[in-house]
Scaffold this active site. Structure first.
Site: not given
Length: 575
Positions: A158, A160, A187, A238, A313, A352, A379
């Protein structure tokens, strides 16, 4: 050599004390800029072994758990009650709890014990028992167990896609590049919340340029995030946080029951949804009740399980500096990822927020998830430079793309990303920016100039982009909300302005909202725009030469890097 020729070492520190040159050089290493603290169990500053953690126990009467981990039902807080009533299998709990912790850990590590057999046991375990199991496992055993216990066979990642200036033109380009680089989810979040409709639209359009497929999220306060999801402008959520102590939950004006209600609201519209938690959050919020970080995180995991959401998450997320400061903290983070997977939840495993000045330490934090593979290795891999990352920076960012791809190639492990040629990147960034330009014009939103398109296509980040008129953009964002613009309106706008390929990709993603396939555990969309989840891609690892491993076309793709000497023509590099 004469005495006068002997080198004189007079390295002094600030207090005038003489030290060796080696000590002084080590003192200047980036790792020593990190924060480290001694364990302080009374306030929860301990990773996974506090004297204040309860001993495992359970007692069932008349089909109800009446005592759990040393606390009788009359003394349960609302987290205890929720877990006892919603997360633990009452029919099997006493038998599962009777199995020694080391024996359960052996089941996790033993490849000949199937994932289903493990879950049949873990579904009856209390938080303290799951902690006891984790405490028997070293970091290698945790990784061995993770490759079997993740729900989906194929790992993913995933990204950003954010902008320090909330610039939708930059975000549409970043989302398009993230898509072609292989991210299954992207995201965004905002500095100015009112910008959300435009930035969320940009991310969704950009993600469907080229092959398309990624699901998108706009992480905001829950009302706006739910509104955007209901409209079809985002595809998953999430950032619905849960906590391991009742006082911290109350501080957020929430309970496990209110979070479960919110989860049902998302599910009712086919929106993929997972909770967020993380080792150390209760310490940060000042009410850990003396319990270890991992024990409290296990309570969060079981809240997610009891609420019926697809996954979690976790992996400390925005709290990573707390476990990162105490002994065995990174081991505890890997353990929380494993436990989430071991109770049959999708795991978006952190990596993250940035937590260390040390490149070696950041890599060491990544490896326990990247090497065995998780549902989402990160994530939040920052697909932009960290100065643009509005999630406070990531453990890995766009500067690390080549390093990440090289590690995949070196170890033949799949972290979900791919190297793509610059010509392909520029092509999709251009296509995405022009698509957004056309959609804005079609919907009578603040115009995007050709100069803005050109700057964003070739930019590394917001510093090279042309600033937008923020006031006009905020007016346009409000129009999107007032006019009830939906994802289907974006499909129509793309089709009407000559971007039928992007419209088709976006419509394919929106269709999955109706089918409900995205509500399956670990659901993603493939590059062929087909749903992939634990239902049709169940993890089948049971030892050497089984389970997922990069092979065939994927392995050939992973072999290609920016600078690889061609065997047929050594003077040429294969990009």
């Amino acid at each position: 050599m004469t005495a006068s020729a002997v080198p004189q070492n007079h390295a002094l520190d600030k207090d005038g004390v003489r030290h060796s040159h080696r000590t002084m050089l080590l003192e200047d290493r980036p790792v020593n800029l990190d924060g480290f603290v001694e364990e302080w169990p009374e306030v929860g500053m301990v990773a996974m072994d506090s004297a204040y953690d309860p001993a495992p126990s359970v007692r069932v009467e008349n089909g109800q758990i009446v005592e759990m981990d040393g606390t009788v039902r009359a003394d349960f807080d609302f987290i205890d009650q929720f877990i006892a009533d919603k997360a633990i299998d009452v029919a099997t709990t006493e038998a599962s709890m009777a199995i020694p912790a080391a024996e359960i850990a052996t089941m996790l590590v033993n490849p000949k014990v199937t994932r289903a057999e493990v879950i049949a046991v873990t579904k009856g375990l209390t938080p303290a028992k799951l902690l006891a199991v984790a405490k028997t496992m070293n970091i290698v055993e945790i990784m061995m167990a993770m490759q079997k216990m993740r729900a989906r066979r194929t790992p993913a990642n995933q990204g950003h896609c954010t902008s320090a200036r909330d610039n939708p033109v930059q975000v549409v380009c970043e989302a398009a590049e993230a898509s072609i680089r292989g991210f299954a989810e992207v995201e965004t979040t905002l500095g100015v919340v009112r910008y959300a409709p435009l930035v969320a639209m940009a991310q969704q359009i950009g993600s469907q340029v080229g092959t398309g497929g990624p699901l998108t999220q706009c992480a905001l306060e829950e009302a706006t995030e739910l509104d955007l999801g209901m409209r079809g402008i985002t595809g998953y959520a999430e950032t619905i946080s849960v906590y391991g102590t009742e006082p911290v939950f109350v501080d957020g004006d929430d309970t496990p029951y209110s979070k479960a209600f919110l989860a049902s609201a998302y599910a009712s519209r086919g929106i993929k949804m997972r909770f967020t938690s993380g080792t150390g959050s209760e310490v940060q919020m000042g009410n850990a009740q003396g319990k270890s970080m991992l024990y409290l995180e296990i309570r969060c995991i079981l809240i997610a399980k009891g609420a019926g959401v697809q996954g979690l998450q976790n992996g400390s997320i925005s709290c990573i500096g707390v476990p990162g400061a105490v002994p065995a903290g990174i081991r505890a983070v890997a353990a929380e990822n494993l436990i989430a997977s071991a109770v049959d939840l999708e795991c978006a495993s952190g990596n993250d927020q940035s937590f260390s000045h040390s490149a070696m330490r950041r890599t060491a934090r990544l490896m326990p998830q990247m090497m065995p593979g998780t549902d989402f290795v990160c994530s939040g891999y920052s697909a932009v430079p960290n100065y643009d990352n509005m999630f406070a920076g990531s453990n890995v960012d766009s500067d690390d793309f080549d390093d990440f791809n090289t590690i995949q190639r070196d170890l033949q492990i799949d972290g979900g990303l791919r190297h793509v040629k610059e010509s392909e990147i520029l092509e999709v960034r251009t296509r995405a920016a022009k698509a957004l330009q056309a959609v804005f014009a079609h919907l009578d939103l603040p115009p995007i100039s050709d100069a803005e398109v050109d700057a964003a296509v070739y930019a590394n980040g917001s510093r090279e982009c042309i600033p937008r008129d923020v006031l006009e953009d905020l007016k346009g964002a409000q129009q999107v909300m007032d006019r009830n613009v939906t994802g289907l309106d974006l499909v129509k706008a793309l089709e009407a302005t000559g971007f039928s390929d992007v419209a088709s990709n976006l419509l394919a993603v929106l269709r999955q909202r109706v089918s409900g396939d995205l509500l399956q555990t670990s659901a993603i969309m493939t590059r062929d725009l087909e749903p992939l989840s634990a239902v049709n891609d169940a993890n089948d690892y049971n030892g050497p030469d089984t389970g997922y491993r990069p092979s065939g076309a994927r392995w050939e793709e992973m072999k290609r890097l920016r600078h690889v000497t061609s065997a047929s023509n050594p003077e040429l590099e294969v990009e």
